[in-house]
Scaffold this motif. Structure first.
Motif, PDB file in Angstrom:
ATOM      1  N   MET A 124      39.256 -18.274 -76.515  1.00 19.50           N
ATOM      2  CA  MET A 124      38.373 -17.302 -77.185  1.00 19.50           C
ATOM      3  C   MET A 124      37.161 -16.731 -76.278  1.00 19.50           C
ATOM      4  O   MET A 124      36.959 -17.476 -75.454  1.00 19.50           O
ATOM      5  CB  MET A 124      37.876 -17.784 -78.563  1.00 19.50           C
ATOM      6  N   ARG A 125      36.703 -15.622 -76.707  1.00 17.28           N
ATOM      7  CA  ARG A 125      35.363 -15.201 -75.678  1.00 17.28           C
ATOM      8  C   ARG A 125      34.166 -15.271 -76.709  1.00 17.28           C
ATOM      9  O   ARG A 125      33.560 -14.594 -77.331  1.00 17.28           O
ATOM     10  CB  ARG A 125      35.835 -13.643 -75.551  1.00 17.28           C
ATOM     11  N   LEU A 126      33.874 -16.624 -76.387  1.00 17.60           N
ATOM     12  CA  LEU A 126      32.508 -17.052 -77.328  1.00 17.60           C
ATOM     13  C   LEU A 126      31.036 -16.694 -76.855  1.00 17.60           C
ATOM     14  O   LEU A 126      30.849 -16.680 -75.535  1.00 17.60           O
ATOM     15  CB  LEU A 126      32.678 -18.745 -77.405  1.00 17.60           C
ATOM     16  N   VAL A 127      30.439 -15.970 -77.700  1.00 14.32           N
ATOM     17  CA  VAL A 127      29.037 -15.960 -77.368  1.00 14.32           C
ATOM     18  C   VAL A 127      28.102 -16.321 -78.502  1.00 14.32           C
ATOM     19  O   VAL A 127      28.695 -16.783 -79.508  1.00 14.32           O
ATOM     20  CB  VAL A 127      28.767 -14.267 -77.624  1.00 14.32           C
ATOM     21  N   LYS A 128      26.853 -16.807 -78.395  1.00 13.03           N
ATOM     22  CA  LYS A 128      25.905 -17.418 -78.990  1.00 13.03           C
ATOM     23  C   LYS A 128      24.626 -16.203 -79.304  1.00 13.03           C
ATOM     24  O   LYS A 128      24.245 -15.645 -78.558  1.00 13.03           O
ATOM     25  CB  LYS A 128      25.303 -18.480 -78.382  1.00 13.03           C
ATOM     26  N   SER A 129      24.762 -15.960 -80.584  1.00 10.28           N
ATOM     27  CA  SER A 129      23.620 -15.092 -81.043  1.00 10.28           C
ATOM     28  C   SER A 129      23.640 -14.958 -82.861  1.00 10.28           C
ATOM     29  O   SER A 129      24.529 -15.936 -83.355  1.00 10.28           O
ATOM     30  CB  SER A 129      23.889 -13.648 -80.601  1.00 10.28           C
ATOM     31  N   LEU A 130      22.646 -14.555 -83.254  1.00 14.55           N
ATOM     32  CA  LEU A 130      22.367 -14.083 -84.643  1.00 14.55           C
ATOM     33  C   LEU A 130      22.040 -15.483 -85.397  1.00 14.55           C
ATOM     34  O   LEU A 130      21.892 -15.466 -86.381  1.00 14.55           O
ATOM     35  CB  LEU A 130      23.697 -13.683 -85.388  1.00 14.55           C
ATOM     36  N   ASN A 131      21.848 -16.589 -84.658  1.00 17.46           N
ATOM     37  CA  ASN A 131      21.457 -17.866 -85.096  1.00 17.46           C
ATOM     38  C   ASN A 131      19.809 -18.033 -85.199  1.00 17.46           C
ATOM     39  O   ASN A 131      19.273 -18.963 -85.950  1.00 17.46           O
ATOM     40  CB  ASN A 131      21.918 -18.917 -84.562  1.00 17.46           C
ATOM     41  N   HIS A 132      19.103 -17.280 -84.475  1.00 18.65           N
ATOM     42  CA  HIS A 132      17.624 -17.897 -84.181  1.00 18.65           C
ATOM     43  C   HIS A 132      16.822 -16.845 -84.930  1.00 18.65           C
ATOM     44  O   HIS A 132      15.635 -16.907 -84.660  1.00 18.65           O
ATOM     45  CB  HIS A 132      17.461 -17.609 -82.671  1.00 18.65           C
ATOM     46  N   LEU A 133      17.240 -16.374 -85.877  1.00 16.72           N
ATOM     47  CA  LEU A 133      16.080 -15.715 -87.129  1.00 16.72           C
ATOM     48  C   LEU A 133      16.699 -16.133 -88.415  1.00 16.72           C
ATOM     49  O   LEU A 133      18.038 -16.197 -88.537  1.00 16.72           O
ATOM     50  CB  LEU A 133      15.966 -14.274 -86.903  1.00 16.72           C
ATOM     51  N   GLY A 134      15.901 -16.154 -89.149  1.00 20.30           N
ATOM     52  CA  GLY A 134      16.275 -16.530 -90.631  1.00 20.30           C
ATOM     53  C   GLY A 134      17.038 -15.425 -91.205  1.00 20.30           C
ATOM     54  O   GLY A 134      16.690 -14.224 -91.012  1.00 20.30           O
ATOM     55  N   TYR A 135      17.877 -15.865 -92.225  1.00 18.78           N
ATOM     56  CA  TYR A 135      18.646 -14.652 -92.838  1.00 18.78           C
ATOM     57  C   TYR A 135      17.524 -13.982 -93.959  1.00 18.78           C
ATOM     58  O   TYR A 135      18.021 -12.790 -93.916  1.00 18.78           O
ATOM     59  CB  TYR A 135      19.604 -15.470 -94.003  1.00 18.78           C
ATOM     60  N   HIS A 136      16.426 -14.451 -94.355  1.00 18.51           N
ATOM     61  CA  HIS A 136      15.549 -13.772 -94.947  1.00 18.51           C
ATOM     62  C   HIS A 136      14.763 -12.523 -94.109  1.00 18.51           C
ATOM     63  O   HIS A 136      14.293 -11.664 -94.474  1.00 18.51           O
ATOM     64  CB  HIS A 136      14.482 -14.722 -95.585  1.00 18.51           C
ATOM     65  N   ASP A 137      14.863 -12.765 -92.774  1.00 21.13           N
ATOM     66  CA  ASP A 137      14.118 -11.887 -91.812  1.00 21.13           C
ATOM     67  C   ASP A 137      15.138 -10.813 -91.228  1.00 21.13           C
ATOM     68  O   ASP A 137      14.826  -9.832 -90.771  1.00 21.13           O
ATOM     69  CB  ASP A 137      13.950 -12.603 -90.368  1.00 21.13           C
ATOM     70  N   MET A 138      16.425 -11.147 -91.420  1.00 17.65           N
ATOM     71  CA  MET A 138      17.426 -10.166 -91.220  1.00 17.65           C
ATOM     72  C   MET A 138      17.422  -8.580 -91.569  1.00 17.65           C
ATOM     73  O   MET A 138      17.256  -7.663 -90.612  1.00 17.65           O
ATOM     74  CB  MET A 138      18.815 -10.497 -91.135  1.00 17.65           C
ATOM     75  N   GLU A 139      17.173  -8.484 -92.682  1.00 17.43           N
ATOM     76  CA  GLU A 139      16.933  -7.274 -93.263  1.00 17.43           C
ATOM     77  C   GLU A 139      15.665  -6.659 -93.332  1.00 17.43           C
ATOM     78  O   GLU A 139      15.463  -5.479 -93.029  1.00 17.43           O
ATOM     79  CB  GLU A 139      17.604  -7.085 -94.604  1.00 17.43           C
ATOM     80  N   ASP A 140      14.515  -7.682 -93.471  1.00 16.90           N
ATOM     81  CA  ASP A 140      13.018  -7.147 -93.206  1.00 16.90           C
ATOM     82  C   ASP A 140      12.556  -6.688 -91.969  1.00 16.90           C
ATOM     83  O   ASP A 140      11.839  -6.058 -92.056  1.00 16.90           O
ATOM     84  CB  ASP A 140      12.187  -8.483 -93.777  1.00 16.90           C
TER      85      ASP A 140
END
Length: 216
Positions: A124-140
């Motif tokens: 697989m072509r693994l990348v790391k991201s989208l983990n270092h902000l809280g879900y509550h911050d994603m849309e805000d």
């Protein structure tokens, strides 16, 4: 117009559904798979992530160009890693001992947690991201391109093309993408490390990777 990749999300919890909302709003085709124990999943997704399509694990993998793994870290073994050959796979998980318990094998491994996951399927072509902000911050915190207050998210991985694809997705959902280099650099994004949970500009986040390289 360039066709956008289709996206599948493993995990219908708070992170997975927040990402689904952002991605659908940005115009992506999104499929989501939850735990077999989750009842009325279609009803749940219809309410909290309208526009996303509930799919089985096999359906999700077959139809997705990019697969986001957003299950609790301790449940990573339930994900069908062996079916991800050739897919861009985003590790959006975090190891949280208060939630996952102490995992001695993980604690003793000198590699980043993403490198540990990569060993589950090197094809697989693994990348790391989208983990270092809280879900509550994603849309805000999502903002239009060019906004001076726009927050940055990093992408690390050993496949430059996979990093570039995810960088485009990050930009589309309202964040500046920072190329953090190889997968080993994912440690910078993990809990207890410099970038985790912080509101950083692209320049600030890039500086953290530069500092980590200098210290290595």
């Amino acid at each position: 117009m360039e066709q956008r990749p289709s996206i599948g999300i493993f995990g219908a919890g708070k992170v997975g559904t927040a990402l689904a909302r952002l991605l659908v709003e940005a115009g992506y085709e999104v499929r989501i798979a939850g735990s077999p124990r989750q009842t009325a999943l279609e009803l749940l997704v219809g309410v909290v992530a309208p526009g996303a399509v509930v799919a089985s694990a096999d359906e999700l993998v077959a139809a997705s160009d990019v697969v986001i793994v957003a299950v609790p870290f301790g449940k990573a073994g339930t994900v069908p890693w062996s079916s991800f050959d050739g897919r861009i796979v985003v590790d959006a998980m975090n190891y949280w001992p208060p939630i996952d318990g102490q995992l001695p094998d993980v604690d003793a491994d000198p590699r980043s947690t993403s490198e540990q996951h990569e060993s589950r399927n090197p094809a697989m072509r693994l990348v790391k991201s989208l983990n270092h902000l809280g879900y509550h911050d994603m849309e805000d915190d999502a903002l239009p391109a060019g906004d001076p207050l726009r927050r940055a998210l990093a992408v690390v991985g050993d496949d430059p093309d996979a990093r570039a694809v995810l960088a485009g997705i990050i930009d589309a959902i309202g964040f500046d993408a920072v190329d953090g280099g190889p997968l080993a650099n994912g440690r910078v994004l993990e809990p207890g490390h410099p970038a985790f949970g912080r509101e950083l500009s692209a320049a600030e986040l890039a500086g953290m990777f530069a500092a980590a390289r200098a210290a290595a």
